[in-house]
Design a protein around this motif. Structure first.
Motif, PDB file in Angstrom:
ATOM      1  N   GLY A  23      29.517  44.388  46.308  1.00 25.34           N
ATOM      2  CA  GLY A  23      28.529  43.416  46.761  1.00 25.34           C
ATOM      3  C   GLY A  23      27.434  43.132  45.759  1.00 25.34           C
ATOM      4  N   ALA A  24      27.483  43.805  44.612  1.00 23.67           N
ATOM      5  CA  ALA A  24      26.456  43.607  43.585  1.00 23.67           C
ATOM      6  C   ALA A  24      27.093  43.100  42.295  1.00 23.67           C
ATOM      7  CB  ALA A  24      25.703  44.911  43.321  1.00 23.67           C
ATOM      8  N   GLN A  25      26.291  42.507  41.458  1.00 26.80           N
ATOM      9  CA  GLN A  25      26.772  42.018  40.165  1.00 26.80           C
ATOM     10  C   GLN A  25      27.035  43.189  39.223  1.00 26.80           C
ATOM     11  OE1 GLN A  25      24.209  39.125  38.314  1.00 26.80           O
ATOM     12  NE2 GLN A  25      24.987  39.562  36.270  1.00 26.80           N
ATOM     13  N   PRO A  26      28.233  43.281  38.617  1.00 22.58           N
ATOM     14  CA  PRO A  26      28.480  44.331  37.625  1.00 22.58           C
ATOM     15  C   PRO A  26      27.552  44.147  36.423  1.00 22.58           C
ATOM     16  CG  PRO A  26      30.540  43.304  38.327  1.00 22.58           C
ATOM     17  CD  PRO A  26      29.434  42.446  38.847  1.00 22.58           C
ATOM     18  N   GLU A 287      34.511  17.226  30.260  1.00 25.07           N
ATOM     19  CA  GLU A 287      33.610  18.327  29.913  1.00 25.07           C
ATOM     20  C   GLU A 287      34.082  19.612  30.589  1.00 25.07           C
ATOM     21  OE1 GLU A 287      28.994  18.117  29.661  1.00 25.07           O
ATOM     22  OE2 GLU A 287      29.428  18.918  31.659  1.00 25.07           O
ATOM     23  N   LEU A 288      33.909  20.703  29.892  1.00 22.67           N
ATOM     24  CA  LEU A 288      34.146  22.037  30.431  1.00 22.67           C
ATOM     25  C   LEU A 288      32.839  22.814  30.391  1.00 22.67           C
ATOM     26  CD1 LEU A 288      37.473  22.957  28.597  1.00 22.67           C
ATOM     27  CD2 LEU A 288      37.220  22.740  31.069  1.00 22.67           C
ATOM     28  N   GLU A 289      32.574  23.566  31.443  1.00 26.25           N
ATOM     29  CA  GLU A 289      31.441  24.484  31.407  1.00 26.25           C
ATOM     30  C   GLU A 289      31.959  25.868  31.045  1.00 26.25           C
ATOM     31  OE1 GLU A 289      27.451  25.854  33.872  1.00 26.25           O
ATOM     32  OE2 GLU A 289      28.848  24.411  34.761  1.00 26.25           O
ATOM     33  N   ILE A 290      31.241  26.544  30.182  1.00 29.30           N
ATOM     34  CA  ILE A 290      31.656  27.858  29.712  1.00 29.30           C
ATOM     35  C   ILE A 290      31.149  28.937  30.661  1.00 29.30           C
ATOM     36  CG2 ILE A 290      31.706  29.450  27.760  1.00 29.30           C
ATOM     37  CD1 ILE A 290      32.985  26.691  27.226  1.00 29.30           C
ATOM     38  N   CYS A 291      32.049  29.789  31.128  1.00 21.89           N
ATOM     39  CA  CYS A 291      31.676  30.878  32.030  1.00 21.89           C
ATOM     40  C   CYS A 291      31.617  32.187  31.252  1.00 21.89           C
ATOM     41  CB  CYS A 291      32.700  31.001  33.161  1.00 21.89           C
ATOM     42  SG  CYS A 291      32.315  32.318  34.350  1.00 21.89           S
ATOM     43  N   PRO A 292      30.535  32.958  31.394  1.00 28.75           N
ATOM     44  CA  PRO A 292      30.442  34.231  30.676  1.00 28.75           C
ATOM     45  C   PRO A 292      31.367  35.312  31.237  1.00 28.75           C
ATOM     46  CG  PRO A 292      28.527  33.927  32.079  1.00 28.75           C
ATOM     47  CD  PRO A 292      29.303  32.635  32.127  1.00 28.75           C
ATOM     48  N   TRP A 293      31.802  35.152  32.481  1.00 31.65           N
ATOM     49  CA  TRP A 293      32.739  36.109  33.074  1.00 31.65           C
ATOM     50  C   TRP A 293      34.166  35.647  32.866  1.00 31.65           C
ATOM     51  CZ3 TRP A 293      30.793  37.961  38.564  1.00 31.65           C
ATOM     52  CH2 TRP A 293      29.675  38.810  38.377  1.00 31.65           C
ATOM     53  N   ALA A 294      35.075  36.636  32.708  1.00 31.99           N
ATOM     54  CA  ALA A 294      36.481  36.300  32.518  1.00 31.99           C
ATOM     55  C   ALA A 294      37.348  37.434  33.080  1.00 31.99           C
ATOM     56  CB  ALA A 294      36.769  36.040  31.042  1.00 31.99           C
ATOM     57  N   ILE A 300      37.240  44.193  37.365  1.00 33.21           N
ATOM     58  CA  ILE A 300      36.186  45.001  37.997  1.00 33.21           C
ATOM     59  C   ILE A 300      35.965  44.564  39.442  1.00 33.21           C
ATOM     60  CG2 ILE A 300      33.723  45.563  37.942  1.00 33.21           C
ATOM     61  CD1 ILE A 300      33.894  45.121  34.853  1.00 33.21           C
ATOM     62  N   LEU A 301      35.864  43.266  39.661  1.00 37.06           N
ATOM     63  CA  LEU A 301      35.601  42.757  41.003  1.00 37.06           C
ATOM     64  C   LEU A 301      36.731  43.114  41.965  1.00 37.06           C
ATOM     65  CD1 LEU A 301      34.184  39.279  39.967  1.00 37.06           C
ATOM     66  CD2 LEU A 301      32.885  41.125  41.040  1.00 37.06           C
ATOM     67  N   ARG A 302      37.965  43.006  41.513  1.00 35.13           N
ATOM     68  CA  ARG A 302      39.091  43.364  42.366  1.00 35.13           C
ATOM     69  C   ARG A 302      39.051  44.856  42.705  1.00 35.13           C
ATOM     70  NH1 ARG A 302      40.318  40.565  45.147  1.00 35.13           N
ATOM     71  NH2 ARG A 302      41.585  38.979  44.124  1.00 35.13           N
ATOM     72  N   ARG A 303      38.662  45.675  41.742  1.00 30.33           N
ATOM     73  CA  ARG A 303      38.529  47.122  41.996  1.00 30.33           C
ATOM     74  C   ARG A 303      37.447  47.384  43.023  1.00 30.33           C
ATOM     75  NH1 ARG A 303      37.592  51.714  43.049  1.00 30.33           N
ATOM     76  NH2 ARG A 303      37.646  53.551  41.698  1.00 30.33           N
ATOM     77  N   LEU A 304      36.316  46.715  42.905  1.00 21.06           N
ATOM     78  CA  LEU A 304      35.216  46.916  43.846  1.00 21.06           C
ATOM     79  C   LEU A 304      35.587  46.409  45.242  1.00 21.06           C
ATOM     80  CD1 LEU A 304      32.169  45.891  41.636  1.00 21.06           C
ATOM     81  CD2 LEU A 304      32.933  48.203  42.208  1.00 21.06           C
ATOM     82  N   ASP A 305      36.337  45.317  45.300  1.00 18.54           N
ATOM     83  CA  ASP A 305      36.751  44.783  46.601  1.00 18.54           C
ATOM     84  C   ASP A 305      37.613  45.776  47.363  1.00 18.54           C
ATOM     85  OD1 ASP A 305      35.425  42.461  46.067  1.00 18.54           O
ATOM     86  OD2 ASP A 305      37.213  41.268  45.607  1.00 18.54           O
ATOM     87  N   GLY A 306      38.328  46.623  46.630  1.00 18.14           N
ATOM     88  CA  GLY A 306      39.190  47.601  47.279  1.00 18.14           C
ATOM     89  C   GLY A 306      38.512  48.888  47.672  1.00 18.14           C
ATOM     90  N   MET A 307      37.215  49.012  47.325  1.00 19.70           N
ATOM     91  CA  MET A 307      36.486  50.229  47.676  1.00 19.70           C
ATOM     92  C   MET A 307      36.015  50.174  49.133  1.00 19.70           C
ATOM     93  SD  MET A 307      34.197  50.720  44.232  1.00 19.70           S
ATOM     94  CE  MET A 307      33.266  52.067  44.973  1.00 19.70           C
TER      95      MET A 307
END
Length: 310
Positions: A23-26, A287-294, A300-307
């Motif tokens: 639930g928090a930002q890594p 135009e494309l917007e650049i995302c810092p997450w990939a 990481i998010l998938r791992r946290l979702d499974g906790m």
């Protein structure tokens, strides 16, 4: 908790230490990486060389020591196209597991696309509507589109910047005929999947991730990484097309002198630009917007979702 993410890519091998809670930002705490260019160690029918395996083992062992020093509680380790396509990949992974205790999970191209899409969705949120996400790695191009956290469609094509450079270019700069041949091949492969993607609907928000797109955006005028992840960065198709043409006549040394381009990545920049230009053109993206997450953040998010919840 403090997590370690060991990312074995075609160009770069990277240990990222993050403080992460459901639930928090890594939050990144430490980064250790090397431009190993593992794909260049594939020889004789895509066999990973002994030297490549030795260097990979050395990096993993070094990363484990760093992770222990940094207080990492758990390590997630994954590999992408270079290991995925190695004919001896399973044998190499088994020896690495026996030697280091690290169980490297090999992601499919579609896994990469889905996990990257998840990271982008979490970064931009639901207000972005239908997302189209494109990612150019060293070995492959990933494209995903959807309105949920899981994409409706996820595609992986063998059009990575490193792969295309090795297979198509012989000179520095490459001859014009090689550039034309690569352009033709790239557009043919992307053209085959455009209908499969757009049939679900046109994107409300088109987004790019990966080092290649970040470098292209930077040389086209986007803010440097030193200004932080929350600065909005974009890449227009017009600027990209202009720079793609300019890059064709530049040497690797000249490309390395451009803002945000490292000497190790400079040889791949032209092929990456050709793939990016074709993608934007065929998907009609202004135009494309650049995302810092990939991908790493998606893992990481998938791992946290499974906790379990707290």
């Amino acid at each position: 908790m403090r997590l370690g993410v060991l990312d074995i890519g075609s160009n770069t091998v990277h240990l990222l230490v993050v403080d992460a809670h459901r639930g928090a930002q890594p939050l990144p705490a430490y980064s250790h990486k090397a431009e190993m260019r593992l794909a260049e160690h594939l020889h004789d029918g895509d066999t990973l060389s002994t030297q490549g395996e030795r260097e990979l083992r050395r990096f993993i062992e070094e990363s484990l020591r760093i992770a222990e020093d940094k207080g990492v509680e758990d390590i997630m380790a994954f590999a992408t196209s270079a290991v995925r396509e190695a004919s001896n990949g399973e044998d190499v992974l088994g020896r690495l597991r026996d030697a280091t205790g690290v169980d490297l999970q090999v992601l499919s191209g579609q896994d990469e696309a889905r996990l990257t899409f998840l990271a982008v969705r979490r970064w931009f949120g639901w207000s972005s509507g239908r997302l189209l996400v494109v990612d150019i790695g060293g070995g492959s191009l990933e494209i995903a589109s959807g309105v949920e956290e899981a994409p409706d469609v996820a595609v992986s094509l063998p059009l990575g910047a490193g792969r295309m450079t090795r297979r198509w270019f012989t000179g520095d700069p490459p001859p014009a005929v090689e550039v034309r041949d690569l352009r033709r091949q790239v557009r043919a492969q992307i053209g085959r999947v455009v209908g499969d993607v757009v049939k679900y609907g046109r994107a409300d928000h088109a987004v790019a991730t990966s080092k290649t797109f970040k470098q292209l955006a930077r040389i086209a005028g986007a803010a440097p990484s030193a200004e932080g992840p929350y600065v909005r960065r974009t890449l227009s198709h017009k600027n990209l097309s202009n720079w793609t043409e300019r890059l064709t006549s530049m040497t690797n040394a000249q490309r390395a002198g451009l803002p945000g381009v490292s000497s190790g990545r400079a040889p791949q920049l032209l092929a990456g630009a050709i793939v990016a230009d074709a993608t934007m053109d065929l998907f009609e993206l202004g135009e494309l917007e650049i995302c810092p997450w990939a991908l790493r953040e998606g893992v990481i998010l998938r791992r946290l979702d499974g906790m379990p919840g707290t």
